[in-house]
Design a protein around this motif. Structure first.
Motif, PDB file in Angstrom:
ATOM      1  N   GLY A  31       5.239  -7.765 -10.099  1.00  0.00           N
ATOM      2  CA  GLY A  31       6.481  -7.673 -10.848  1.00  0.00           C
ATOM      3  C   GLY A  31       7.046  -6.280 -11.056  1.00  0.00           C
ATOM      4  O   GLY A  31       7.884  -6.075 -11.939  1.00  0.00           O
ATOM      5  N   PHE A  32       6.634  -5.318 -10.248  1.00  0.00           N
ATOM      6  CA  PHE A  32       7.158  -3.959 -10.416  1.00  0.00           C
ATOM      7  C   PHE A  32       8.490  -3.809  -9.671  1.00  0.00           C
ATOM      8  O   PHE A  32       8.669  -4.336  -8.569  1.00  0.00           O
ATOM      9  CB  PHE A  32       6.154  -2.927  -9.898  1.00  0.00           C
ATOM     10  N   THR A  33       9.412  -3.081 -10.273  1.00  0.00           N
ATOM     11  CA  THR A  33      10.736  -2.876  -9.681  1.00  0.00           C
ATOM     12  C   THR A  33      11.010  -1.416  -9.348  1.00  0.00           C
ATOM     13  O   THR A  33      11.791  -1.132  -8.448  1.00  0.00           O
ATOM     14  CB  THR A  33      11.839  -3.385 -10.638  1.00  0.00           C
ATOM     15  N   GLU A  34      10.376  -0.493 -10.080  1.00  0.00           N
ATOM     16  CA  GLU A  34      10.568   0.926  -9.801  1.00  0.00           C
ATOM     17  C   GLU A  34       9.863   1.298  -8.501  1.00  0.00           C
ATOM     18  O   GLU A  34       8.735   0.882  -8.248  1.00  0.00           O
ATOM     19  CB  GLU A  34      10.029   1.780 -10.950  1.00  0.00           C
ATOM     20  N   ARG A  35      10.544   2.119  -7.702  1.00  0.00           N
ATOM     21  CA  ARG A  35      10.009   2.494  -6.387  1.00  0.00           C
ATOM     22  C   ARG A  35       8.648   3.177  -6.504  1.00  0.00           C
ATOM     23  O   ARG A  35       7.725   2.894  -5.731  1.00  0.00           O
ATOM     24  CB  ARG A  35      11.012   3.425  -5.686  1.00  0.00           C
ATOM     25  N   GLU A  36       8.514   4.063  -7.505  1.00  0.00           N
ATOM     26  CA  GLU A  36       7.259   4.790  -7.682  1.00  0.00           C
ATOM     27  C   GLU A  36       6.112   3.840  -8.043  1.00  0.00           C
ATOM     28  O   GLU A  36       4.990   3.977  -7.542  1.00  0.00           O
ATOM     29  CB  GLU A  36       7.435   5.834  -8.788  1.00  0.00           C
ATOM     30  N   ASP A  37       6.393   2.843  -8.898  1.00  0.00           N
ATOM     31  CA  ASP A  37       5.371   1.861  -9.279  1.00  0.00           C
ATOM     32  C   ASP A  37       4.954   1.002  -8.085  1.00  0.00           C
ATOM     33  O   ASP A  37       3.763   0.701  -7.907  1.00  0.00           O
ATOM     34  CB  ASP A  37       5.904   0.950 -10.395  1.00  0.00           C
ATOM     35  N   ILE A  38       5.935   0.598  -7.275  1.00  0.00           N
ATOM     36  CA  ILE A  38       5.635  -0.229  -6.095  1.00  0.00           C
ATOM     37  C   ILE A  38       4.755   0.555  -5.116  1.00  0.00           C
ATOM     38  O   ILE A  38       3.779   0.023  -4.570  1.00  0.00           O
ATOM     39  CB  ILE A  38       6.931  -0.695  -5.409  1.00  0.00           C
ATOM     40  N   PHE A  39       5.088   1.842  -4.924  1.00  0.00           N
ATOM     41  CA  PHE A  39       4.296   2.665  -4.005  1.00  0.00           C
ATOM     42  C   PHE A  39       2.859   2.803  -4.514  1.00  0.00           C
ATOM     43  O   PHE A  39       1.896   2.683  -3.737  1.00  0.00           O
ATOM     44  CB  PHE A  39       4.943   4.051  -3.861  1.00  0.00           C
ATOM     45  N   ARG A  40       2.698   3.042  -5.832  1.00  0.00           N
ATOM     46  CA  ARG A  40       1.356   3.192  -6.398  1.00  0.00           C
ATOM     47  C   ARG A  40       0.578   1.887  -6.298  1.00  0.00           C
ATOM     48  O   ARG A  40      -0.618   1.872  -5.992  1.00  0.00           O
ATOM     49  CB  ARG A  40       1.448   3.631  -7.861  1.00  0.00           C
ATOM     50  N   ALA A  41       1.258   0.755  -6.549  1.00  0.00           N
ATOM     51  CA  ALA A  41       0.601  -0.555  -6.452  1.00  0.00           C
ATOM     52  C   ALA A  41       0.130  -0.819  -5.025  1.00  0.00           C
ATOM     53  O   ALA A  41      -0.983  -1.315  -4.805  1.00  0.00           O
ATOM     54  CB  ALA A  41       1.553  -1.657  -6.910  1.00  0.00           C
ATOM     55  N   ARG A  42       0.968  -0.484  -4.041  1.00  0.00           N
ATOM     56  CA  ARG A  42       0.570  -0.660  -2.633  1.00  0.00           C
ATOM     57  C   ARG A  42      -0.651   0.196  -2.304  1.00  0.00           C
ATOM     58  O   ARG A  42      -1.562  -0.253  -1.592  1.00  0.00           O
ATOM     59  CB  ARG A  42       1.734  -0.273  -1.703  1.00  0.00           C
ATOM     60  N   THR A  43      -0.680   1.422  -2.833  1.00  0.00           N
ATOM     61  CA  THR A  43      -1.807   2.316  -2.591  1.00  0.00           C
ATOM     62  C   THR A  43      -3.087   1.751  -3.197  1.00  0.00           C
ATOM     63  O   THR A  43      -4.147   1.738  -2.557  1.00  0.00           O
ATOM     64  CB  THR A  43      -1.524   3.718  -3.182  1.00  0.00           C
ATOM     65  N   LEU A  44      -2.990   1.262  -4.430  1.00  0.00           N
ATOM     66  CA  LEU A  44      -4.162   0.688  -5.096  1.00  0.00           C
ATOM     67  C   LEU A  44      -4.655  -0.566  -4.374  1.00  0.00           C
ATOM     68  O   LEU A  44      -5.861  -0.761  -4.207  1.00  0.00           O
ATOM     69  CB  LEU A  44      -3.818   0.356  -6.552  1.00  0.00           C
ATOM     70  N   LEU A  45      -3.728  -1.412  -3.937  1.00  0.00           N
ATOM     71  CA  LEU A  45      -4.115  -2.617  -3.198  1.00  0.00           C
ATOM     72  C   LEU A  45      -4.833  -2.241  -1.903  1.00  0.00           C
ATOM     73  O   LEU A  45      -5.824  -2.872  -1.524  1.00  0.00           O
ATOM     74  CB  LEU A  45      -2.883  -3.466  -2.895  1.00  0.00           C
ATOM     75  N   ALA A  46      -4.339  -1.201  -1.227  1.00  0.00           N
ATOM     76  CA  ALA A  46      -4.990  -0.745   0.007  1.00  0.00           C
ATOM     77  C   ALA A  46      -6.385  -0.197  -0.293  1.00  0.00           C
ATOM     78  O   ALA A  46      -7.348  -0.464   0.438  1.00  0.00           O
ATOM     79  CB  ALA A  46      -4.135   0.324   0.684  1.00  0.00           C
ATOM     80  N   ASN A  47      -6.515   0.572  -1.396  1.00  0.00           N
ATOM     81  CA  ASN A  47      -7.823   1.111  -1.786  1.00  0.00           C
ATOM     82  C   ASN A  47      -8.818   0.006  -2.098  1.00  0.00           C
ATOM     83  O   ASN A  47     -10.024   0.166  -1.907  1.00  0.00           O
ATOM     84  CB  ASN A  47      -7.682   2.027  -3.009  1.00  0.00           C
ATOM     85  N   LEU A  48      -8.304  -1.107  -2.586  1.00  0.00           N
ATOM     86  CA  LEU A  48      -9.160  -2.245  -2.915  1.00  0.00           C
ATOM     87  C   LEU A  48      -9.427  -3.143  -1.707  1.00  0.00           C
ATOM     88  O   LEU A  48     -10.053  -4.184  -1.844  1.00  0.00           O
ATOM     89  CB  LEU A  48      -8.514  -3.073  -4.027  1.00  0.00           C
TER      90      LEU A  48
END
Length: 572
Positions: free
Chosen positions: A396-413
């Motif tokens: 549910g993130f809409t801010e570009r910075e939050d989406i980028f961080r979420a993608r990074t965390l998902l990749a790390n996991l």
């Protein structure tokens, strides 16, 4: 009597793909009578797929699954919470079932009303499912995550029953303690292949590390040799190019040109010979670079220090569906403490967590909670995410910075791009748990409430989560039946026993292995802890003015400790 050497199952050339993604590639193995096998690997590598292929629930793309000896299989599926939703018919006229449920702590199941059977906790469903499997008298057991939701009494029962079971057992589990106690052979799925180890889990980890180091050394030696040969080839190619240039220079007579052309061809021949020799050497004894274990990165940050005491229960009572879960509970939780909730299934552990979160009201008494704390909650249920949405949309993130961080965390996991763009309904239970963890990681909080946090997580993720939680400076309140996880994280307990909740100043290992025959031992240990805390509180009080805001909190704790000391002294 069947000899243990008898092969029960033979798998040859097994291959399976989903949507052009190959899961298993040319897998071969046998399972013999009496073998205890642990099937391990990262989430999404195909463990449950392999179990379903063995069961015949899935068909392989190629290869065969052949039972040499006809046998009845007892299969416990990973998603037991959602398949065994109605046990009404199952418990009728099954004396063996009732015996097993009683051993697992589920008393008088035959008296349970239909409403009760349709509203079971995850642990109660699992115990009934295990009892059904045992009462069916199987010849071969396949258990997929059998300790998820199972309390310590249930785990000990299961370990004991597996030791007595004469047939082969295949266990998919991320519970290290359980694997160490039950299996003596490991099948590991890695890079679509099956690798074999004659070991329990702890021994397997050591042996795998040794194999990886040996392979890395051989790969490094091969790489160095390859670079040497390629260097020689570059030199020969340079000479060859120079010879070709000399053979075409103007002003040379025919004999000189012919000499340089012959020389150039000779150099070409040497280069091709070297290249062919190198290729043959690599193809003959090729050593692949060993796979690096995924680095799972968790980052927890507590949002500053809070007051000393953050949760306090007084005369707390909870009844549910005419059942008394606990009554007159008195306990407290301080900031920064690591509390494990310990008790049998159905005793009210998850209910207490919901009460702390404000999702359940107390029947009687009070549960005070500091209003300044921020709480993150990871529940047992991984099916509360919308299955038709992608992982990134579900967050549910809409801010570009939050989406980028979420993608990074998902990749790390371990959730790569091709997985986070697929519907959540196509993800494994472990992959869904990782999505929920990312939702937690994106928040700032002081308290982590974790309800079976390691369920469905693969082994490397569990170990990384433990390491990171030990660096977290806030408060942790957790329910877990992962013996290793609980011992590594928690140093204090809230024990649910006989409808009471008792705070214990000890690690789970100490509590579970304490001398039952001498109750004075635990009382003396509690007295020692209280006396040490009294000395600390007195020291802190001596440094504070009575007008200081922390003075009242410490003074109240001092009086409570004196009362506890008096009560325990009277019990000796």
């Amino acid at each position: 009597m069947v000899k243990e050497s008898l092969t029960v199952l033979k798998v040859t050339g097994l291959e399976k793909s989903f949507e052009l993604r190959k899961i298993l590639d040319n897998v071969h193995f046998d399972i013999k009578m009496g073998e205890r096998i642990g099937l391990v690997g990262y989430n999404g590598t195909g463990k449950t797929t392999l179990a379903n292929l063995i069961m015949g629930r899935l068909k392989p793309d190629s290869g065969t699954v052949e039972y040499i000896k006809e046998c009845k299989i007892g299969y416990l599926t990973q998603s037991i919470d959602y398949e065994f939703t109605n046990f009404v018919e199952a418990i009728v006229d099954k004396k063996d079932l009732l015996e097993h449920t009683s051993q697992l702590g589920l008393e008088k199941v035959y008296d349970w009303e239909e409403h009760r059977l349709q509203h079971l906790s995850g642990g109660e469903k699992l115990k009934l499912a295990l009892s059904l499997i045992w009462s069916s008298k199987p010849d071969f057991l396949i258990l997929d995550e059998p300790t998820n939701h199972l309390d310590f009494k249930g785990i000990k029962w299961l370990i004991s029953e597996l030791k007595k079971f004469p047939g082969p057992i295949l266990i998919i589990s991320h519970d290290r303690y359980f694997l160490d106690e039950t299996i003596n052979r490991i099948f590991e799925i890695e890079n679509k292949k099956l690798h074999f180890y004659n070991a329990n889990y702890s021994e397997f980890r050591k042996e795998k590390q040794k194999r990886t180091e040996d392979q890395l050394h051989k790969y490094t030696v091969q790489k160095k040799k390859q670079e040497e040969i390629e260097g020689q080839m570059e030199q020969l190619k340079s000479w060859s190019d120079k010879a070709h240039q000399n053979s075409t220079k103007q002003g040379r007579d025919f004999g000189t040109k012919e000499y340089h052309r012959v020389k150039a061809k000779k150099r070409d021949s040497q280069v091709k010979s070297k290249m062919k020799r190198l290729q043959n050497e690599l193809n003959k004894n090729k050593i692949d670079k060993p796979s690096e274990e995924a680095v799972v990165s968790f980052q927890f940050e507590a949002d500053g220090k809070r007051g000393k005491r953050i949760i306090e229960a007084k005369d707390l009572t909870k009844t549910y569906d005419n059942r008394n879960l606990f009554q007159d509970a008195k306990f407290y939780i301080n900031y920064g403490e690591r509390i494990g909730l310990l008790g049998e299934n159905g005793c009210g552990k998850t209910t207490l967590l919901r009460m702390v979160l404000g999702q359940e009201p107390p029947t009687k008494g009070t549960l005070w909670k500091s209003q300044s704390i921020k709480i993150a909650y990871l529940s047992q249920d991984v099916h509360d995410l919308q299955e038709e949405t992608t992982a990134i949309d579900a967050l549910g993130f809409t801010e570009r910075e939050d989406i980028f961080r979420a993608r990074t965390l998902l990749a790390n996991l371990g959730l790569k791009e091709e997985l986070i763009t697929k519907p959540i309904g196509t993800l494994s239970l472990g992959e869904r748990t990782r999505v929920k963890l990312v939702d937690m990681l994106m928040k700032e909080y002081d308290v982590l409430i974790l309800d079976e946090p390691t369920n469905h997580l693969d082994l490397p993720s569990r170990e990384q989560l433990e390491n990171t939680l030990n660096e977290f400076t806030g408060t942790i309140i957790t329910v877990s039946h992962d013996y290793y996880f609980l011992n590594k994280i928690c140093d204090k307990l809230l024990v649910f026993e006989n409808h009471k909740i008792k705070r214990m100043e000890m690690k789970p290992e100490e509590y579970l292995n304490k001398e039952k025959s001498n109750p004075n031992v635990s009382i003396k240990e509690e007295l020692m802890v209280i006396e040490n805390r009294l000395a600390t509180v007195l020291g802190e009080l001596s440094l504070l003015d009575q007008k200081h805001p922390n003075y009242f909190v410490l003074d109240r704790e001092f009086k409570e400790l004196i009362a506890q000391k008096k009560r325990l002294t009277n019990q000796l």
